[in-house]
Design an enzyme around this catalytic site. Structure first.
Site, PDB file in Angstrom:
ATOM      1  N   CYS A 145      -2.102   0.536  -2.070  1.00 38.80           N
ATOM      2  CA  CYS A 145      -0.664   0.610  -1.802  1.00 38.80           C
ATOM      3  C   CYS A 145      -0.141  -0.708  -1.229  1.00 38.80           C
ATOM      4  O   CYS A 145      -0.600  -1.170  -0.193  1.00 38.80           O
ATOM      5  CB  CYS A 145      -0.412   1.810  -0.882  1.00 38.80           C
ATOM      6  SG  CYS A 145       0.876   1.639   0.346  1.00 38.80           S
ATOM      7  N   CYS A 157       1.403  -0.766   2.232  1.00 42.34           N
ATOM      8  CA  CYS A 157       0.371  -0.582   3.267  1.00 42.34           C
ATOM      9  C   CYS A 157      -0.256  -1.923   3.630  1.00 42.34           C
ATOM     10  O   CYS A 157      -0.500  -2.210   4.804  1.00 42.34           O
ATOM     11  CB  CYS A 157      -0.720   0.367   2.775  1.00 42.34           C
ATOM     12  SG  CYS A 157      -0.101   2.002   2.365  1.00 42.34           S
TER      13      CYS A 157
END
Lengths: 320, 102
Positions: B30, B33
């Site tokens: 991600c 992230c």
């Protein structure tokens, strides 16, 4: 992990007392390129970044329209490389959010949540953020079925029914991506044709679990036990509404520029910072680059182009 | 780097903690992230001694992610006295995470 983009406190406070040559607000592709060019022109560039370098690019899973990468590249990796390149030429970063600017004083003043800085020149490169749907419950259900990043959250909806809202490149790319994971994908679009580029539209053809709802807008979100359970959509051509049960709704209805901190300091046009071919804005010594400025096409390629041009204009302003 | 806590250690490290714990539910694939990771480290350094910061890899610890209804990454949850007290979703700036910790 000590990240490269973190500037030690000692350096940050040093910047407080010195006048920065060029303050670059925002460290996305436009800002990072501007900083690179400013440094190479022999001036000091300090980037102000509220979150982390990369902007929207860093959250893009796969980039396949930036020249030089025939197989495409990860947005995060590309952003990280741009940051390193700017850093290699001496660009500094202050991880603080700019909350106000005074562009009329000499030098110009930049206020962050933590302090004030002075700069001879400013390049505004704050980019844009995803626009919200603007319907009730949207904020409450963010992360509970409402998402603005299909590549981040798609996996949570494996085998489920979801809706994508929008008709541009992001929306269509999201629908294609989600169709591989989800049972069913509704593409809810307010017009009667997609705005996405041909390459995306072609890929969408022949995917049989994507259903496009034309002339349709989302009116309401329904929740059950604190999670999204469905959406109510209105077909504006037929004046009819229907309720679609779905567990996820992916919002891709465009972006809005991050201009709130300007508080009227610069002239805007359609919400974007009005700037000419050379990046000049309505205030002397203030330039704009990237998605935040008025322009025809908002892409990484045009952001980096803007960044270099704005840096050149700033260098010229400083030598006058 | 903040420690990644496994499902087995979640009880002892997060729920039984006598200090508030900020948990970053993340995924290795991600982008946001990765983007928030350095900020999280700064927060961890700043709150050292009065709060803890851990990460949960949602692919390795699906049971924990499901238990707390995580449907988006990154989701950042503050646990107090073994209970989720406050949460935010998506990329945040440092001040927002510090105020989330209270």
């Amino acid at each position: 992990m000590e990240s490269k983009n973190h500037i030690p406190e000692s350096q940050a406070s040093k910047a407080c007392t010195d006048v920065i040559d060029v303050a670059v607000i925002g460290a996305g592709p436009a800002g990072m390129t501007a900083a690179l060019y400013v440094e190479r022109a022999g001036f000091d560039a300090v980037m102000f970044e509220r979150i982390a370098p990369g902007g929207q690019l860093a959250t893009t899973e796969h980039v396949e329209n930036y020249p030089g990468f025939p197989d495409g590249t990860s947005g995060f990796d590309l952003a990280f490389a741009m940051k390193q390149q700017a850093d290699n030429f001496g660009a500094k970063t202050i991880n603080e959010e700019v909350v106000a600017v005074d562009v009329t004083s000499t030098p110009k003043r930049i206020d962050t949540a933590f302090g004030s800085y002075e700069a001879s020149c400013i390049i505004v490169a704050t980019g844009a953020r995803p626009r919200k749907l603007g319907v009730p419950l949207e904020d409450e259900l963010a992360g509970k079925g409402v998402s603005y990043c299909a590549t981040c959250d798609g996996n949570f909806f494996r085998g489920k029914t979801v809706a994508v809202v929008g008709g541009g490149n992001t929306a269509v790319a999201d629908a294609i991506f989600l169709a591989r994971l989800c049972e069913k994908v509704y593409l809810v679009h307010r017009r009667d044709r997609l705005r996405a580029t041909a390459v995306y539209n072609k890929r969408l053809e022949g995917i049989d679990n994507v259903e496009i709802l034309w002339n349709t807008q989302v009116r309401r979100l329904f929740a059950d036990s604190g999670k999204l359970a469905g959406i109510e959509v209105e077909n504006t051509a037929e004046h009819s509404t229907q309720k679609l049960p779905c567990e996820g709704v992916f919002v891709a209805v465009g972006n809005e520029p991050n201009v709130e901190f300007l508080q009227g300091a610069l002239e805007l046009e359609g919400g974007y910072v009005k700037a000419d071919e050379t990046g000049k804005t309505s205030a002397a010594g203030v330039f704009a680059a990237g998605d935040v400025r008025t322009k025809a096409l908002r892409q990484i390629t045009t952001a980096v182009a803007d960044g270099s041009v704005a840096a050149e204009s700033a260098a010229e302003f400083l030598t006058l | 780097m903040s420690e990644i806590v496994s499902s087995a250690d979640f009880q002892s490290k997060v729920l039984d903690s006598d200090q508030p714990v900020l948990v970053d539910f993340f995924a290795t694939w991600c982008g946001p992230c990765k983007m928030i990771a350095p900020t999280l480290e700064e927060v961890a350094a700043e709150v050292e001694g009065r709060a803890k910061v851990y990460k949960v890899d949602i692919d390795q610890s699906q049971d924990i992610a499901v238990r707390y209804g995580v449907m988006s990454v990154p989701t950042l949850v503050v646990f107090e006295d073994g209970q989720p007290a406050r949460q935010v979703v998506g990329v945040q700036f440092k001040q927002a995470l510090l105020s989330l910790l209270g």
